[in-house]
Motif scaffolding. Sequence first.
Motif, PDB file in Angstrom:
ATOM      1  N   THR A  42      55.822  36.307  43.056  1.00 29.89           N
ATOM      2  CA  THR A  42      55.315  35.352  42.060  1.00 29.89           C
ATOM      3  C   THR A  42      55.098  35.984  40.702  1.00 29.89           C
ATOM      4  O   THR A  42      54.968  35.289  39.702  1.00 29.89           O
ATOM      5  N   ARG A  90      46.242  45.411  46.188  1.00 26.65           N
ATOM      6  CA  ARG A  90      47.662  45.128  46.406  1.00 26.65           C
ATOM      7  C   ARG A  90      48.427  44.946  45.108  1.00 26.65           C
ATOM      8  O   ARG A  90      49.656  45.049  45.104  1.00 26.65           O
ATOM      9  N   LEU A 106      42.592  42.436  47.786  1.00 27.30           N
ATOM     10  CA  LEU A 106      43.492  41.609  46.979  1.00 27.30           C
ATOM     11  C   LEU A 106      43.852  42.317  45.680  1.00 27.30           C
ATOM     12  O   LEU A 106      44.996  42.263  45.227  1.00 27.30           O
ATOM     13  N   THR A 151      41.032  40.690  37.767  1.00 24.10           N
ATOM     14  CA  THR A 151      41.238  41.814  38.675  1.00 24.10           C
ATOM     15  C   THR A 151      40.283  42.958  38.344  1.00 24.10           C
ATOM     16  O   THR A 151      40.228  43.939  39.074  1.00 24.10           O
ATOM     17  N   ASP A 172      46.977  34.691  42.996  1.00 20.47           N
ATOM     18  CA  ASP A 172      47.688  33.817  43.937  1.00 20.47           C
ATOM     19  C   ASP A 172      46.762  33.308  45.037  1.00 20.47           C
ATOM     20  O   ASP A 172      46.820  32.138  45.426  1.00 20.47           O
ATOM     21  N   ALA A 173      45.948  34.223  45.544  1.00 21.22           N
ATOM     22  CA  ALA A 173      45.086  33.844  46.666  1.00 21.22           C
ATOM     23  C   ALA A 173      44.043  32.811  46.243  1.00 21.22           C
ATOM     24  O   ALA A 173      43.717  31.898  47.002  1.00 21.22           O
ATOM     25  N   TYR A 216      47.983  39.529  43.286  1.00 20.64           N
ATOM     26  CA  TYR A 216      47.692  38.889  44.576  1.00 20.64           C
ATOM     27  C   TYR A 216      46.397  38.092  44.522  1.00 20.64           C
ATOM     28  O   TYR A 216      46.260  37.030  45.120  1.00 20.64           O
ATOM     29  N   ASP A 223      52.165  43.185  54.565  1.00 18.97           N
ATOM     30  CA  ASP A 223      51.529  41.868  54.648  1.00 18.97           C
ATOM     31  C   ASP A 223      50.704  41.730  55.925  1.00 18.97           C
ATOM     32  O   ASP A 223      49.579  41.227  55.909  1.00 18.97           O
ATOM     33  N   ASN A 255      52.064  40.564  43.080  1.00 20.32           N
ATOM     34  CA  ASN A 255      52.932  40.011  44.110  1.00 20.32           C
ATOM     35  C   ASN A 255      54.339  39.882  43.540  1.00 20.32           C
ATOM     36  O   ASN A 255      54.561  39.118  42.593  1.00 20.32           O
TER      37      ASN A 255
END
Lengths: 1034, 518
Positions: free
Chosen positions: B470, B464, B461, B494, B477-478, B474, B441, B467
């Motif tokens: 969640t 990665r 992002l 993605t 989420d971001a 990622y 992180d 997540n």
Amino acid sequence: MSFFLVLPLFVLSQTTPEPLINSVFSGTVTDSKTHAPLEGATVQLKGTTHQVFTDNHGKFYFKTGQKLPAELVVSYVGYETLETTAPGNGVEISLVQSSTHLTEVVVVGYGTQRRTDLTGSVASVSKSLLSQPATSFDNLLQGSVPGISVTQSSGQPGATSTIRVRGGNSISFGNDPLYVIDGFIIYNNNSYVNTGAANGPAINALSTINPSDIESIDILKDASATAIYGSHGANGVVIITTKRGKKGGTEISYSTYLGDQTVAKKLSLLNASQWGALVNDINVSDGKPKTYSDSALAALGAGSDWQSAALRNAFQQNHELSISGGDEKSRYLISGNYYDQNGIILNSGFKRYNGRINYERNVTDKFKISTNIFGSRSIVNAPFGGVYGNTTSAAPSGGFSSILFTSPAAPIKNADGTYNTTSALLSATNPIQDLLTTVNQTYITRVLANIAGEYKFTKDLTLKVTAGADLISSKQNYYSPNFAGSPAGSSTGYAAGGYAAVGNGTATTWLNENTLTYDHTFNEKHSLNVLAGYTTQAEHDETAVASAQKFTNNLTTFNNLASAGTANLPASNSHDQVLNSFLARVSYSYLHKYNVTVSERADGASQLGANNKWGYFPSIGLSWNVDKEDFFERFSNAVTSLKVRLTAGQTGNSNIPAYSSLPSLTPTNYYFGSPQTLSTGLSPNQLGNPDLKWETTTQYNGGVDVGLLHNRINFTFDAYYKKTTDLLLNVPLPLYTGYATKLENIGSVENKGIEIGLNTQNIANKHFSWTSAVVFALNRNKVLSLEPGVASYFPTAPTGLVSPVIVKVGLPVGSFWGYSTGGLLTQTDIDKGTPLLAGVSQQVGDRKYLPLNPGETVITTADKHYLGSAQPKFTASFSNTFNYDGFDLGFFLSGAYGNKLFNQLQQNLERPTLTTNAPTTELDRYSATNPNGSMPKATNAPVTQVTDRYVEDASYIKLKNISLGYTFAGSVLSKIHATKLRVYVSAQNLFTITKYKGFDPEASYYDIDNTKAGIDYGIYPSAKTFLAGLNVTF
Amino acid sequence: MKKSSLILTISFLTAAGIITSCNKLTEKPNSVVVASQYYKTAADATAAVTAAYNSLNSDPAGDFPMYGRQLNLLVDNNSDNQNFSPSNTNPDVRALGTATYVSANSRIQKNWQQHYYGISKANVAIDNIANIPLNQFADTSLKPRLVREAKFVRALLYFNLVRLFGDVPLILHDASTTGVTQLLAVKRTPKDSVYLQIIADLTDATNLPATYSSANIGRATGGAAHALLAKVYATRRDWTNALAELQQVITAGTFAGATGNYGYALLPNFKDAFQKATKNGPEHIFSAQFATGLGAANTTQFLSQSFTSFNTGVFPIDCISDSSVVQIFDNDDTRKSVSFYTTVYNPATGANVVFNNAYTPYLNKFVDYSLSPLAPQNPSGVNYPIIRYSEILLLYAEVQNELNGGPTADAYTAINTVRTRAYAGVPHYLALGLSQFDFRDAVFLERRKEFIQEGQRWFDLVRRGINPNTGNPYLVDALKVIAAKSAGIAAKDTLYPIPQVEIQTNPNLTQNPGWDGH
């Protein structure tokens, strides 16, 4: 027409034959209807070669004594030839205007032909249309004859038109007709005058020609008529003959008109407080605080009307003077013209100086030489702005369209009278000031000259050699001052610190034509006309453009590039093109009853692939004058003439730029080093195609020409089918190949249609006459095939938006493709699971997209469908002329039905942002207080889909022209020593009936690009014009 | 009279004949170079490779250049670092700022096109240079060097493509040399095979020179090839190979196993990584070259069109930061003032003008302060760094953490070197004892701070993955936390959709998951 023949009284009264020797024998030739003297009529003593011409008072004199009564043959162009017996001196001979077209001679390719013997479909533009004031002659062609459609790209003076004869054959290239001006072939190429230094809509090379120099325009439509022009005949041929001198005395004519133009229509845009409320709504949807409080909103008031500030009443004037005359051996005409049209947008306009000399002389009985020379200089001041907009932004960058987007809350001027540039709502420049201060001009100098020599070996065999040149030179100047937002390279003048560009272009076309014609009638039955020829044409063009930026002051504008801080890379370009042709035609007529024409042309064009330079274009035409048959006599009271025509043939199109078949490379630079220096790279940008060949159009035509009631009603009907194969198609490649397109001969397109022309003489008596003309044309265009495996593709819309157009098998070229919508989404819709547009967050108050099929759960691109086409279902025009003694009244209505336009300007305006203005349709946007609004709720989120909302019905009826004139009678004329005097007032474009919301239902933003026809991305608005003028002849 | 007419006629005919006697149908290409005339000399070979580099900083149609904004739209605008400006009127750009783009988005298409056009130019160079005889090259090492430079460019472009779109057509020969027909119906090559080609090209490119003469600075070096290769392996989670490549680039003696002798180092001031005066410095492993004042065919970039006037009401044209990214910096971090600005000196009035509205601060890295702030910035001469040495250090920290199940001392040293430079030499060390997850992180947070506007965030992002807290990517989420993007973002994002026109012209191309019909 014989019942209108007014026989002179003394012809009927018999007098004793009275031999007269060595005295003058004279008389007058007049028009049977108006009794106006006819100048230049031929009066011949029957059975002799002795002939004289009438002078400008219609008088003829035989100076040698004649035996009376004399047998005379009197002829005059446009009148029926009269044989009469003149009893003595002072005879008045009245000629009757020939209303039958059938005895006329029409201009065909490389010669003329009697209309009776014609097999092809040839239409002539009426004289009354040609006499209308116009900037450029192409403006006059709309609705003139069945089968020709003309769309002005914009209302800008001197702008280009899209001209199509019987629809468009090609998808990617060359749909413009061929022009033949006094025998000289012109491939109109607007790029010759557009060097790239200036910007904005292309300048029309045809506007260099003064329309009032034109005597006649004949349009060749079917293959029998056009195949003699082979590779350039596929799109029809427009034959223009300029005015020339006549045998007789000297004639001096002056004509002028003055006019005032105003914008025909404005867009309805928001005022400042309405706009402020819209901004507040966007803020709210963005989750941000409102920009304007209630009191601030009220204080905004009406704000600025930017649109009106950019427009003006514009003056227009035209003057021309011509001197013409001739004797037995020579004919000449010299004319000069000055035309000045201010544009209705500030700082725009068109000016032309034009001179012409036509001269011909019979050097000997056998040898005749003639020349036609015209020179003109045209000056176009256009509003700036890329024709394709800015490729990196969806907002139009045009000088005028960007004004429409300017917020009404920004003041136009400061309190001290200077232009406001500091408002937060402007991008540091003031668009009105930008418009006024940006120089964007084009100077075009054109000389078109040809010399023809004709040698008659025998009475029947003529050799004609023509040599001619068309020289076009253009200079373009552009300057964007360092305070202006007008484009400057990839930025603006403001950004570039002042930006100047100058461009020079020259194009030279040489043409040599050698034809041999044998014309003989055997036994008074078999008329044979044989034509054989060789022609060669070479074209060379060059352009050079230089630009620089960063000027410390704006004083020298574009005139001193060396005073700039930074020089940009200059550019130059050059092309050569050659066309060599062999041509042959045989026309045969038996008793002028059965006619056949066969023609063949072989063309070799340099720009085609190395393996396929030559193409062969044959045609055959048959016609039958049914009225000449014996059995027809019993109908002849009702049906005066009847002709049936049937033709087939092939024509071609090779209208691609030079070097299109070659694998070429282009410079691509990069920087290396410390310090950095420019390093020149080179990489391929075009795939070669040595097999590139002609696009071929095969055309079949059937037609009927009918004259009823002594030709008081003339009716022409044509039906045709055209199939164009081996299309020169820029085949889209997958972009991963590294190339966007490849030029190949793939695919086919068909056009089929019918055309009707009707001319009637409704009333004709001594005091009052009324004639009408109706033109109707219907064309159906369809893409039959594209490259194998590909059913459709989207032409890239260079504006960076989803392409609204599609090229698809089974649809017309220029079809619109998008979603159907049905009002706005309601909570009920969402609750019951109405399908929503995929990939976009849709909420209550957004546009509701409709699925193509019931039961769909989501709207995807598969739900896009055909939304109509820019091609009309039919076009029509209706014109009328009334004459009452000296008065004439005429009007001309023109219209199209079923054509659609993609109103991209409206789409852009209806996508509000925090800084740009929007149309008043936004007042009816969805909100909590207006849940039944017609427009979606204001948001900052982009959903720019092509929907049926913006594919608008652009059917229209336009009153193109209405005019009232008075021609003075002889008594008045003699006082001022004139032979003719007419004064008139007229109004052009007085009203348009249409549902279309944009400026004008005739819009073609992408100019001549066939696949993007009908995209209206904000054009120069059209004007309505009031004119007053006079024509006088001495 | 009869005689004279004959003479007249004959002379007329002769004259006309002379004028037009020799019109040949063979084309004379005055103004274009035709392929058959070219690719014969060393200069031709050099120009072919220059054309491949050109794809990095220019667009043939004058559109945004790849590294001057086009790629930024996909990897920064569509991330949690940037938003579209409220004054931007281009719906396609706005769609990329609201995660509502569709496969017909012209910006996605343009990125695809620019990458493949660059690949095409590299292929042209590789294909044609092979046929130029070696004796044409005064320096015989030039021929293989040029081919390797072209391979480096090709690998860089495929690396971007495969990360943006997943499986993509792998085109290795140009249509102008092999014919276009066989390319028309190709299928998407699985991304593993694309990566194999990238690795092969870069491996060959590692044989490039370590340095160049001053006239050739800016060309791809062997060090750049190793560095890019390290990034490729890290993206593939091939940590072992990534480490090996990193050790080739990290200057010998700084870390265990480091053998790099390319002289790479961090510039003392973070600011200097984005200055004209310090361009192509020791930190710049490979950059897209931009220049000002070269007049002729000057490049333009559109990353810093940030002020065209000192009117505080005028929004910047395109690039504005998302408020979330500003908040991750503390005030001692020099990267904050290098990455953003709110105040600009107005030389006309001598006053500092403060921009303060809902959309500030504005983005700063590519503002060329050698130009008058009164003038817009598109001729900015600031180079666009594609790989900086600080990324090598952060990759090294990441790889150490992944290979060893948690951060090693070297991992800490690497990330802290970057942080110390950011805090102007004042040590701001990362807390010791972080778990592998927390250190990961920390590395990605450091990357976000370090590479604003540098074409990294969306890639990071996506790289990665999911997540674990969640269960979402990622990326999702971001972007969920940003109001303008929350409604549009979904797992399908993605990968970018294959541009609609490509599937239209080659129906063999499949669409990415979740994108059918969008």
